[in-house]
Enzyme design. Structure first.
Site, mmCIF file in Angstrom:
data_model
loop_
_atom_site.group_PDB
_atom_site.id
_atom_site.type_symbol
_atom_site.label_atom_id
_atom_site.label_comp_id
_atom_site.label_asym_id
_atom_site.label_seq_id
_atom_site.Cartn_x
_atom_site.Cartn_y
_atom_site.Cartn_z
ATOM 1 N N ARG A 186 0.859 -1.183 0.000
ATOM 2 C CA ARG A 186 0.000 0.000 0.000
ATOM 3 C C ARG A 186 0.895 1.232 0.000
ATOM 4 O O ARG A 186 1.967 1.232 0.623
ATOM 5 C CB ARG A 186 -0.902 0.032 1.242
ATOM 6 C CG ARG A 186 -2.078 -0.916 1.207
ATOM 7 C CD ARG A 186 -3.143 -0.502 0.171
ATOM 8 N NE ARG A 186 -4.304 -1.370 0.190
ATOM 9 C CZ ARG A 186 -4.486 -2.425 -0.598
ATOM 10 N NH1 ARG A 186 -3.566 -2.749 -1.490
ATOM 11 N NH2 ARG A 186 -5.586 -3.138 -0.518
ATOM 12 N N GLU B 98 -3.732 7.524 -4.108
ATOM 13 C CA GLU B 98 -4.155 7.106 -5.451
ATOM 14 C C GLU B 98 -5.666 7.264 -5.629
ATOM 15 O O GLU B 98 -6.409 7.141 -4.652
ATOM 16 C CB GLU B 98 -3.725 5.650 -5.693
ATOM 17 C CG GLU B 98 -4.314 4.655 -4.707
ATOM 18 C CD GLU B 98 -3.783 3.233 -4.918
ATOM 19 O OE1 GLU B 98 -2.569 3.039 -4.929
ATOM 20 O OE2 GLU B 98 -4.620 2.341 -5.080
ATOM 21 N N HIS C 44 -2.019 0.468 -9.824
ATOM 22 C CA HIS C 44 -2.572 -0.495 -8.846
ATOM 23 C C HIS C 44 -3.253 -1.672 -9.559
ATOM 24 O O HIS C 44 -4.445 -1.932 -9.347
ATOM 25 C CB HIS C 44 -3.552 0.201 -7.883
ATOM 26 C CG HIS C 44 -3.779 -0.592 -6.625
ATOM 27 N ND1 HIS C 44 -4.136 -0.022 -5.426
ATOM 28 C CD2 HIS C 44 -3.704 -1.927 -6.370
ATOM 29 C CE1 HIS C 44 -4.278 -0.962 -4.500
ATOM 30 N NE2 HIS C 44 -4.023 -2.129 -5.058
HETATM 31 O O1 LIG Z 1 -4.446 -4.225 -3.679
HETATM 32 C C1 LIG Z 1 -5.302 -4.997 -3.875
HETATM 33 C C2 LIG Z 1 -5.846 -5.869 -2.881
HETATM 34 O O2 LIG Z 1 -5.713 -5.577 -1.687
HETATM 35 O O3 LIG Z 1 -6.434 -6.871 -3.266
#
Ligand SMILES: O=CC(=O)O
Length: 327
Positions: free
Chosen positions: A245, A274, A292
């Protein structure tokens, strides 16, 4: 495996987040579940929920849409007993509050681990060997006129520090062992069956590594774990890869250090705010940016929909959840 329909009843499921992976594949839920979609209404969200969702028992959420499942939302959903999130991370959910209200949570579990690990390795190779930078160089027509494309760095033999050796971190380690890298990791406790060097302190991990790969989840403990001191310890040839993250890194400090050459480069799939990305990153050739998408492949999304269906079916049939989030 196809989900068996347990009854003819069409259960109503609230899709709390705006159009998402769930709604784009809504047809796969039809005949089993009926979606309630607040954004189709002109009413503000809370008003919509008060007027339309009093009896709703289950909801679907996706992270990264800026919509945390807050107490204010939960207050409008008195019958809610089940949340399914389309993610492995649950930092967008107020887990303690959901627990307090007796709301069960299902999440993606380990569904994405291999895809995320592949992406981490991809980003690392890209940063070390200037893959994206080389692509820009060729497309801009600079190859024929300029001979000074930067030398890359070798992957084989690199000392890799994995921050968070859960399922994703372990998959990253397995892959990079195959590249002849030396693996170390940071986690609260040493894992007894793991052959890699353990550092309980991330600063020490950084001191002893060329690359940090962030694979942990975001908690109050890991927020800004990768701070200035850790980056200085990693050093001028150090590379950071983040598939965890954004807020695990002090992003402002990292950008400053990337610009000043205090660290060599970064491969980033996640960002603090983001999809807002600090504009300074756009001008840095030593950074690879990704929106992401480490978790999303055609296969993983198909698996996610199947998992969500199985979890919903289990919930409405009073059976054990397939992928409960248990902390
Ligand atoms: O980042 C994506 C998730 O947490 O699945």
């Amino acid at each position: 495996m196809a989900v068996k329909i347990q009854s003819d009843e069409l259960h109503q499921v609230l899709v709390l987040s705006p159009p998402s992976v769930f709604t784009s594949l809504e047809s796969q839920f039809q005949n089993r579940f009926q979606f309630l979609k607040p954004w189709d209404s002109n009413l503000p969200l809370l008003q919509f929920l008060i007027s339309n969702a009093q009896s709703v028992r289950a909801c679907l959420v996706t992270p990264g849409d800026g919509l945390a499942v807050s107490s204010a939302i939960l207050d409008c959903l008195p019958s809610l007993k089940f949340v399914v999130t389309a993610s492995a991370g649950v930092d967008h959910l107020n887990v303690a509050e959901l627990r307090r209200r007796g709301v069960a949570i299902a999440y993606a579990g380990n569904l994405f681990s291999q895809d995320v690990a592949d992406m981490a390795v991809g980003l690392l190779i890209d940063v070390l060997r200037n893959v994206s930078a080389g692509d820009r160089f060729v497309r801009q027509g600079l190859w024929a006129t300029q001979m000074d494309f930067s030398l890359g760095l070798k992957l084989t033999g690199k000392r890799i520090g994995i921050v968070g050796l859960g399922k994703i971190g372990s998959e990253v380690a397995k892959r990079l062992e195959g590249f002849g890298c030396r693996i170390s990791y940071n986690s609260r406790t040493k894992k007894p069956l793991v052959p890699y060097s353990h550092y309980s302190n991330v600063h020490e991990l950084a001191t002893n590594c060329d690359v940090l790969i962030i694979c942990s989840s975001l908690t109050e403990e890991t927020r800004h774990l990768i701070n200035r001191e850790v980056m200085v310890a990693l050093g001028k040839d150090g590379v950071i890869i983040n598939v965890g993250r954004g807020a695990i890194i002090d992003e402002k400090a990292m950008i400053e250090y990337l610009i000043q050459g205090e660290i060599k480069g970064a491969g980033l799939d996640v960002f603090e705010d983001e999809p807002e990305i600090p504009k300074q990153l756009f001008n840095l050739d030593n950074v690879v940016l990704s929106p992401h998408v480490a978790v999303t492949t055609t296969e993983s999304i198909a698996g996610l929909i199947e998992l969500a269906l199985e979890n919903l079916e289990a919930f409405f049939s009073n059976k054990p959840l397939v992928s409960p989030f248990l902390d």
